[in-house]
Design a protein around this motif. Structure first.
Motif, mmCIF file in Angstrom:
data_model
loop_
_atom_site.group_PDB
_atom_site.id
_atom_site.type_symbol
_atom_site.label_atom_id
_atom_site.label_comp_id
_atom_site.label_asym_id
_atom_site.label_seq_id
_atom_site.Cartn_x
_atom_site.Cartn_y
_atom_site.Cartn_z
ATOM 1 N N HIS A 96 0.874 -1.171 -0.026
ATOM 2 C CA HIS A 96 -0.058 0.009 -0.066
ATOM 3 C C HIS A 96 0.836 1.309 0.019
ATOM 4 C CE1 HIS A 96 -3.707 -2.299 0.720
ATOM 5 N NE2 HIS A 96 -2.845 -3.121 1.416
ATOM 6 N N CYS A 101 -4.350 5.460 0.786
ATOM 7 C CA CYS A 101 -3.541 4.577 -0.111
ATOM 8 C C CYS A 101 -3.795 5.044 -1.389
ATOM 9 C CB CYS A 101 -4.191 3.261 0.267
ATOM 10 S SG CYS A 101 -3.073 2.100 -1.033
ATOM 11 N N HIS A 115 -8.212 0.780 -3.706
ATOM 12 C CA HIS A 115 -8.252 0.685 -2.013
ATOM 13 C C HIS A 115 -8.994 2.109 -1.573
ATOM 14 C CE1 HIS A 115 -4.583 -2.056 -2.393
ATOM 15 N NE2 HIS A 115 -5.543 -2.426 -3.220
ATOM 16 N N MET A 142 -9.387 2.733 2.229
ATOM 17 C CA MET A 142 -8.315 3.406 2.943
ATOM 18 C C MET A 142 -8.083 4.900 2.695
ATOM 19 S SD MET A 142 -5.649 0.296 2.458
ATOM 20 C CE MET A 142 -5.474 -1.161 3.333
HETATM 21 CU CU LIG Z 1 -3.866 0.176 -0.728
#
Ligand SMILES: [Cu+2]
Length: 470
Positions: free
Chosen positions: A267, A321, A326, A397
């Motif tokens: 990430h 991220c 994500h 995220m």
């Molecule tokens: Cu990620």
């Protein structure tokens, strides 16, 4: 649910009971009272009232496990158990975790502390705890079969070791770990330096969170445990934006972020408006000569990173991220790209059969965040969160760094939306645009093609016939 005040009352009571406990043989063998937490709110730092002093961390949407001192040993009690985790308002998952939550509570100790951790297993199968990144006696490393037998359901095991080096660590099972980690069993561990350390700065705010991922179908409650790569919920401490707390700072605070990755992919964690330096890894503090400013740090599978920066810029800054998938919530994977495809003819035909048919993604996916579509139970729109200027087309995220001049030291509450000074917001331009000056020496391919391009020939597709050729 426990409110912050109740939590402190409970923590204070535990602390009181600890102080009152005698150090008889009976007390030695008695288990520390397990302390539970079920509120998904970010708890304020747990200021140490026994043992060596240190500056506590704040666990994003989490808390720190209270302890008791027993003849100089710091005792904790972890309970591995099924838990309900609210991943964001409107979505609750059935996970496995510790002491009422997933991830489990953060364990904070000081370099040189002797630590005793009781682990009670209330899961339907055996478990163990691996203290990821620690130097410890081999028999305490928690790999079932290799270092110890598994902790059977209903039993309590004890781990005991010295927290030898300061840094950022994690804990997770090393027993049926594919299942147990997919179900949310993990936690953070911070060992604070005992004395002033040349490579570890004092900070005003010290945040920590784990990167974790789940595969929960819309409408379902329990993660799919056999998933290898196709996770659909990308979370920080098992929370999804807009359920992730903002990271709050007073202007010019020195802020440390500690991040551990227990997902199955890397990430690139990215901050807006500031540059940070990586001041520590899983191996300990980074030498000063090896630090450089950056705005994204890639955190690989199983790694921990410490980043630090001065929160010098006021505002509400995105922090996320950088893998764009994500920063979405529960989504399907097998969706064809429809951008630029004209559906008008097709839609007409389909609506004859399905009157409610709706075309998705024809002009990008931004519509998705505003569309009021009926959702299955227990799921979230793909991209959600209402900002001061409309929908923030993010999920997963994603959170914000909120820097304010007047945020009180030690105040972690959300200060609300940033009020932009007059004339500092991007605005619509309505004037005439002058022609830009262009270079006359436009770029050319660096080499000429050696062969003339062939005239366009339509390919004739020949269907394969049998497998005899290979
Ligand atoms: Cu990620």
């Amino acid at each position: 649910m426990t409110s912050r005040r109740d939590f402190f009352k409970a923590a204070a009571l535990t602390g009181g009971a600890v102080a009152a406990a005698s150090v008889s043989k009976v007390a030695m063998s008695a288990l520390p009272e397990p302390v539970l937490q079920t509120s998904p709110d970010t708890m304020p730092p747990l200021v140490p009232n026994t043992g060596r002093p240190y500056n506590p961390v704040v666990t994003l949407n989490g808390w720190t496990l209270p302890w008791r001192m027993n003849q100089g040993v710091k005792e904790f009690h972890l309970v591995a158990e099924p838990v309900l985790r609210e991943m964001a308002p409107g979505m609750t998952a059935h996970l496995w975790g510790y002491n009422g939550q997933s991830p489990g509570p953060t364990i904070e100790v000081v370099e040189g502390d002797r630590v005793r951790i009781f682990v009670t297993n209330k899961l339907p199968e055996h478990t163990s705890v691996h203290w990821h990144g620690q130097r410890l006696p081999n028999g305490m490393d928690g790999v079932t079969g290799l270092n110890q037998p598994g902790i059977p359901a209903g039993k309590t095991f004890v781990y005991e070791f010295e927290a030898r080096r300061p840094g950022t660590f994690m804990y997770h099972p090393h027993a049926d770990e594919m299942v147990q980690m997919a179900m949310g069993m993990m936690g953070f561990w911070v060992t604070h330096p005992k004395n002033k350390h040349p490579l570890i700065s004092d900070v005003d705010r010290d945040y920590c969170f784990l990167l974790n991922a789940y595969d929960i179908d819309p409408g379902a409650y329990t993660p799919k445990i056999m998933t290898m790569l196709d996770f659909n919920l990308w979370t920080w401490n098992s929370r999804l934006f807009p359920g992730i707390s903002p990271l709050v700072a007073r202007k010019n605070d020195r802020v440390r972020l500690r991040v551990g990755n227990l997902t199955m992919t890397n990430h690139p964690i990215h901050i807006h408006g500031h540059e940070f330096e990586v001041t520590g890894t899983d191996g300990g503090p980074t030498p000063k000569a090896g630090r450089w400013p950056e705005v994204t740090v890639d955190i690989a599978v199983g790694q921990m990173r410490q980043m630090e920066f001065i929160a010098s810029e006021e505002g509400d800054w995105a922090f996320h991220c950088h893998k764009s998938h994500h920063t979405m919530n529960a989504m399907g994977h097998d969706v064809p790209t429809m951008i630029g495809v004209d559906h008008r003819g097709m839609t007409k035909k389909i609506t004859k059969l399905i009157p409610d048919y709706m075309v998705m993604g024809e002009r990008g996916m931004a519509d998705m965040s505003e569309m009021q579509m009926p959702l299955p139970d227990n799921t979230l729109p793909m991209m959600t969160g209402e900002g001061p200027f409309g929908s923030v087309e993010m999920g997963g995220m994603f959170s914000m760094l909120k820097v304010r001049k007047d945020q009180k030291p030690g105040d972690y509450s959300d200060p609300g939306w940033y009020k932009h000074p007059e004339g500092t917001i991007a605005y619509e331009f309505t004037g005439e645009l002058a022609k830009p000056a262009r270079s006359s020496g436009a770029g050319q391919p660096s080499m000429k093609l050696a062969q003339k391009q062939q005239p366009h020939i339509e390919l004739k597709v020949r269907k394969p016939t049998g497998h005899a050729g290979h």
